[in-house]
Design a protein around this motif. Structure first.
Motif, mmCIF file in Angstrom:
data_model
loop_
_atom_site.group_PDB
_atom_site.id
_atom_site.type_symbol
_atom_site.label_atom_id
_atom_site.label_comp_id
_atom_site.label_asym_id
_atom_site.label_seq_id
_atom_site.Cartn_x
_atom_site.Cartn_y
_atom_site.Cartn_z
ATOM 1 N N VAL C 243 0.843 -1.201 0.000
ATOM 2 C CA VAL C 243 0.000 0.000 0.000
ATOM 3 C C VAL C 243 0.875 1.246 0.000
ATOM 4 O O VAL C 243 0.604 2.229 -0.687
ATOM 5 C CB VAL C 243 -0.916 0.007 1.237
ATOM 6 C CG1 VAL C 243 -1.729 1.291 1.273
ATOM 7 C CG2 VAL C 243 -1.842 -1.181 1.213
ATOM 8 N N GLY C 246 2.025 2.058 -3.256
ATOM 9 C CA GLY C 246 0.966 2.272 -4.232
ATOM 10 C C GLY C 246 0.461 0.918 -4.675
ATOM 11 O O GLY C 246 1.066 0.287 -5.543
ATOM 12 N N ILE C 247 -0.617 0.439 -4.049
ATOM 13 C CA ILE C 247 -0.988 -0.956 -4.299
ATOM 14 C C ILE C 247 -1.409 -1.131 -5.744
ATOM 15 O O ILE C 247 -2.038 -0.270 -6.339
ATOM 16 C CB ILE C 247 -2.044 -1.445 -3.295
ATOM 17 C CG1 ILE C 247 -2.167 -2.953 -3.370
ATOM 18 C CG2 ILE C 247 -3.383 -0.760 -3.500
ATOM 19 C CD1 ILE C 247 -2.698 -3.586 -2.115
ATOM 20 N N LEU C 287 -0.098 7.812 3.486
ATOM 21 C CA LEU C 287 -1.427 7.801 2.872
ATOM 22 C C LEU C 287 -2.150 9.129 3.066
ATOM 23 O O LEU C 287 -2.922 9.556 2.213
ATOM 24 C CB LEU C 287 -2.260 6.660 3.432
ATOM 25 C CG LEU C 287 -1.879 5.281 2.925
ATOM 26 C CD1 LEU C 287 -2.900 4.263 3.347
ATOM 27 C CD2 LEU C 287 -1.750 5.275 1.418
ATOM 28 N N PRO C 291 -2.493 9.926 -0.842
ATOM 29 C CA PRO C 291 -3.423 8.814 -0.626
ATOM 30 C C PRO C 291 -3.240 7.624 -1.562
ATOM 31 O O PRO C 291 -3.703 6.541 -1.255
ATOM 32 C CB PRO C 291 -4.790 9.451 -0.851
ATOM 33 C CG PRO C 291 -4.574 10.906 -0.622
ATOM 34 C CD PRO C 291 -3.176 11.201 -1.045
ATOM 35 N N THR C 292 -2.572 7.784 -2.689
ATOM 36 C CA THR C 292 -2.452 6.635 -3.576
ATOM 37 C C THR C 292 -1.141 5.891 -3.370
ATOM 38 O O THR C 292 -0.828 4.981 -4.118
ATOM 39 C CB THR C 292 -2.528 7.084 -5.041
ATOM 40 O OG1 THR C 292 -1.636 8.191 -5.209
ATOM 41 C CG2 THR C 292 -3.926 7.506 -5.403
ATOM 42 N N GLY C 293 -0.403 6.246 -2.335
ATOM 43 C CA GLY C 293 0.882 5.581 -2.118
ATOM 44 C C GLY C 293 1.967 6.271 -2.916
ATOM 45 O O GLY C 293 1.703 7.172 -3.710
#
Lengths: 370, 330, 303
Positions: C243, C246-247, C287, C291-293
């Motif tokens: 995560v 950025g998963i 995050l 928030p998107t890694g």
């Protein structure tokens, strides 16, 4: 709601089995992360029960029926299981459980119901302080930590010690804290005192830091599985000095996991498997034959705890809780972990032995009296 | 907003209470069964409050037991360490209620603090952040020596009993149900259904998400406090990620968005896990197989998979039972 | 007290990061393709360790003395076993729920994870006990200046690097990789283009499982103690690493894993209390800020 009534009826049906058997409750975490300790505990208890039944029962030909339940190492589950054994199964006494946090959830229930209880391995001092029905078969935290510190200071002549312990486990934290207290009282210096998270496999960050402080000895009061890894990693980082620990080391798997890294390691224990007393030799031999593995400290203490309980019931000659409790108080019995008597707080008074790992074998080194 | 009291629901609760109390007095219901009922009722609070966050508002939270932990530790620290309450003193019951509410409020404050920054995130990311917060809360308890550290907070007086628990549990359900059917609840539902559309029609989505989080945390805190005063101990491991997952399983097995489903699943799964003890023993006795308690959780996990495979919308889907349905049809 | 940042700690961190990376890759690939947090992934790691354990005792006598051959056989068996279990879990438990609400497959994944752990623990031939992992390759220490590097550390780093390069090539250069990327971007469009989505998903599980199996073997050799619940914690940490990076993003998972490994090592060395919570603290910080890694792409809201 319908569901609950259905199960209610179901549960009610399954009581009253053989009236003349003496029902004893056994508890241990046989599922979840502590399962390996729970299984050893269960094995130890079952062996004791089978021996007593083979001898013809406890008193008046009455045999033991062991009802063993899983607590998952969870206090809430533990409270449920203690309640079940007492209220549903009607056991006369309980042997259990392994982890202090779970035992502490069960002890008030036993005390309130007047059911005598003995925990094989809950080392937290508070356990037996819950009430006069609560006993234990193991050392309490301060004792082993103190013995370990004395040994490191007096016998190993260490002046600078370090300790590494499990932050999430009260047993190892308790031992480490008491070791520190005693070692400093003796005049030594604790140069590093590091915790690691529960379930960690890599301890090198803490160990590298510990080695920078240049200790003469490292105190590792963890369980054997963690000790094996810690020993390997600390040797890999170049430490050659002695390692000291507690009864959590007592398992044949210590050497299997740690290999040569646990050489020059010493730990406090209840008994030595080299002990020539027949009860020890007999126990080790029978356990191996029955379960195909060598017993660890948990198996030995569970066996002893069950033995102590059944002996008390035999002497009481009744299944009345208060009578069993009184009989427990006057226990004076030779079991695997030594000769057991209880002090006024229902903790066993027994001497500790120091075991050294030499050429991959645990060797008796010395006996320490409390 | 008019407060709905759900007379049918309250009637069922009172009836259930009376029946169990009478059966208990008659010794038909023993202490064990009553204990399982108590636990189930505490799980009812946990599951319905998580359902408010997950099911109604559609915000995936994996740290619910962290809030329960805050409630447990705060209320127990107050009752045990500060006020030193005892169930034998008649006046202490009121103080205890105060402690439980204080625990709930503390959890709500934590929920609010965590909610504001986290709720910018969506879906799986939110799940992970809440998991992270839950674990940090647990780690904090583990390292706070005032409340016992890894030894846990011990010697908590036993104030929780069937009466206190069922009152708290019924109140939670009524309040949450009221919240859901209020205009706030409608706003929450709209976020679950389509967040962008909700925003476009002028709903302050962040405000409602935080509101759901705060309310959910409050009730989780209440449940945690009751649990601590039932088993007389609060321990960090009780409030970790795995425990949060247990509650999550309840709301999915019951049906996401259905309060009825959460109640049924809280009872069903608690009884299932206990019933399996008997089931395994009978099976072993009947067949002579060398199986013991260690197989209980294997069967539990298998049943869970089967429930999800063959009834993946959960027991109730999003439907509610007539008993706690809205009184008037819209 | 020595300096906090020293070569030894960096090596410690890299080694930890390598094992996280191999687990994180499986997480991130599966997530990228099916948007499922596969909670059972940590258990595939555990299965890899047990398979390696069994393979060692099965083949040890046969290839006596030839360490390299033995290590290779054990590696292949560990990877194959974990891959098959991952494939099977997908077929039996995840596929039927593919087009159902996403969260029901998540609960199923939790169920699969619980089942594997409890089953291994209860099954008598495996059991809950800790097992000492055999020494497949004897350890040798290499002293580089003030730091000690064992050959195991080098093996961990090398195996992780080779597998990661292999994976990158697979994803970038092959048709299968192209299909994987297509499915992860837009499943429906990919299907319209004639891509057999289920086959791509199966392959993804196979590869992810194989990587977890390799990680299981490496973990067994490095930390020679295995037990049925050994996958939970590394699984969780690796997932966080995924995560963090950025998963769904493969280089992101590697980056996240090494950051986690090094951060955890330094934090533990600085203060053990901080070490326990650092993984989560970093995660939350990253995050909240991004928030998107680290390497994740912003996914536009679908209206």
């Amino acid at each position: 709601m319908k569901k609950s009534i259905l199960v209610l009826a179901l549960l009610a049906c399954v009581s009253l089995v053989f009236a003349q058997d003496i029902k004893i409750g056994g508890i241990g975490p046989v599922t979840g992360e502590a399962a390996t300790f729970g299984i050893s505990t269960k094995n130890g208890m079952m062996m004791a029960v089978e021996e007593w039944n083979a001898k013809g029962g406890v008193f008046g030909g009455r045999k033991v029926k062991l009802i063993f339940e899983d607590d998952k190492g969870d206090p809430a589950e533990g409270a449920t299981v203690y309640t079940k054994l007492i209220q549903q199964d009607g056991v006369v006494a309980i042997v259990g459980t392994v982890m202090s946090k779970v035992t502490l959830a069960g002890a008030p229930i036993c005390q309130a119901n007047g059911i005598p209880m003995i925990s094989p391995t809950s080392t937290n001092e508070k356990v037996t302080l819950v009430g006069d029905y609560i006993f234990r078969a193991c050392f309490i935290d301060p004792f082993q930590g103190t013995v370990g510190a004395n040994f490191a200071y007096n016998d190993l002549k260490a002046r600078a010690a370090a300790a590494i312990f499990d932050l999430g486990n009260d047993y190892t934290k308790g031992l480490a804290e008491n070791f520190k207290k005693q070692f400093e009282k003796l005049g030594g210096k604790v140069v590093a005192f590091e915790g690691h998270p529960s379930g960690a496999t890599d301890f090198k960050a803490q160990l590298t830091k510990i080695l920078q402080a240049k200790p003469d000895v490292i105190y590792i009061p963890d369980y054997y599985n963690d000790v094996g890894l810690i020993a390997k990693q600390v040797r890999e980082l170049g430490f050659k000095g002695p390692l000291v620990g507690g009864d959590g080391w007592d398992s044949p798997d210590l050497v299997k996991i740690g290999g040569t890294a646990v050489e020059n390691g010493f730990f406090t224990n209840h008994y030595s498997s080299e002990d020539t007393r027949p009860i020890v030799q007999d126990f080790v031999k029978k356990y191996k034959a029955k379960y195909g593995a060598e017993p660890d400290a948990l198996a030995a203490l569970a066996y002893d705890a069950m033995y102590i309980m059944l002996d008390a019931i035999r002497r009481a000659g009744t299944t009345k809780g208060s009578a069993i409790r009184d009989a427990l108080k006057t226990t004076d019995l030779n079991v695997v972990s030594g000769r057991v008597k209880f002090d006024e707080n229902r903790n066993p008074i027994k001497s500790a032995v120091i075991i050294e790992i030499k050429n991959g074998k645990p060797v008796y080194r010395t006996t320490v009296n409390p | 907003m008019k407060l709905q009291k759900f007379p049918r629901f309250l009637a069922v609760v009172i009836l259930f209470y009376a029946v169990i109390e009478i059966l208990f007095k008659l010794d038909v219901v023993n202490g064990y069964l009553l204990h399982i009922i108590n636990l189930s009722l505490i799980y009812v609070i946990l599951a319905t409050s998580l359902n408010l966050i997950n099911g109604i508002t559609g915000q995936f939270s994996l740290g619910h037991m962290g809030f329960a932990g805050v409630g447990a530790y705060v209320s127990a620290a107050l009752s045990t360490l500060v006020f030193k309450l005892s169930p034998s003193k008649p006046g202490d019951m009121l103080v205890f209620v105060g402690c439980i509410v204080a625990g709930g409020l503390a959890a709500a404050v934590v929920g609010l603090l965590i909610g504001f920054p986290s709720l910018r995130l969506k879906g799986d990311y939110l799940a992970i952040v809440t998991l992270g917060f839950g674990e940090i809360i647990r780690t904090a308890f583990n390292n706070l020596d005032v409340v016992g550290g890894p030894r846990g907070l011990l010697g908590i007086p036993k104030f929780s009993n069937f009466t206190t628990i069922i009152i708290a549990s019924a109140l939670s359900v009524v309040v949450i149900r009221n919240l859901i059917q209020s205009s706030h609840g409608r706003a929450m539902l709209s976020i679950r259904e389509n967040e962008v559309a909700a925003e476009l029609v002028g709903i302050d989505t962040t405000r409602y998400k935080v509101m759901a989080f705060t309310f959910g945390a409050f009730f989780a805190g209440i449940a945690g406090g009751l649990l601590a005063h039932l088993i007389q101990l609060a321990h960090p491991t009780q409030f970790g990620f795995i425990k949060s997952v247990e509650v999550l399983i309840m709301i999915y097995a019951g049906g996401v968005g259905s309060i009825t489903g959460s109640i049924l699943a809280a009872f069903g799964l608690t009884f299932l896990s206990e019933g399996l003890r008997l089931g395994i023993r009978s099976l072993a006795d009947a067949t002579g197989l060398p199986i013991g308690g260690e197989w209980r959780m294997v069967i539990y996990a298998l049943l869970l998979i089967f429930i999800m495979l063959f009834r993946n919308e959960g027991l109730m889907g999003t439907k509610e039972s007539k008993i706690i349905e809205l009184p008037e049809v819209e | 007290m020595g300096p906090l940042i020293n070569p030894q700690q960096i090596i410690n961190g890299l080694q930890l990061g390598s094992i996280y990376a191999l687990i994180a890759l499986g997480y991130t690939m599966v997530y990228g393709i099916v948007r499922l947090i596969n909670f059972a992934h940590g258990d595939f790691f555990m299965i890899g360790a047990y398979a390696a354990y069994a393979a060692f005792f099965a083949f040890n006598a046969m290839v006596a003395g030839r360490t390299g051959t033995l290590a290779f056989i054990v590696l292949v068996i560990a990877m194959a076993t974990s891959a098959s279990v991952a494939w099977l879990a997908n077929k039996l438990a995840y596929k039927p729920l593919r087009y159902k609400p996403k969260l029901s497959s998540l609960i199923t994944a939790i169920g699969v994870s619980m089942f594997i752990e409890y089953f291994f623990s209860a099954f008598p031939a495996i059991g809950a006990s800790y097992r000492a992992f055999p020494e497949i390759i004897p350890r040798r220490d290499i002293h580089i200046g003030p730091a000690v590097v064992s050959n195991l550390v080098l093996i961990d780093l090398a195996v992780a690097a080779i597998l990661m390069i292999g994976l990158t090539l697979l994803v970038r250069r092959t048709t299968l990789g192209k299909a994987m990327r297509a499915v992860s971007q837009d499943k429906d469009a990919a299907r319209l283009m004639g891509i057999d989505i289920e086959m791509v998903i199966s392959f993804t599980f196979l590869i992810g499982g194989a990587f977890a199996g390799a990680a299981g073997l490496l973990a067994g050799m490095t930390y020679p103690r295995i037990f049925p619940y050994m996958g939970i914690l590394p699984g969780l940490k690796a997932f966080i690493a995924a995560v963090l990076g950025g998963i769904g993003n493969i280089p992101g998972a590697m980056l996240g894993a090494y950051i986690m490994g090094i951060a955890e090592t330094f934090a533990s060395a600085y203060n053990s209390l901080i070490g326990e919570g650092i993984a989560f603290a970093i995660l939350i910080l990253v995050l909240l800020i991004r928030p998107t890694g680290l390497l994740g792409e912003k996914i536009a809201d679908k209206i």
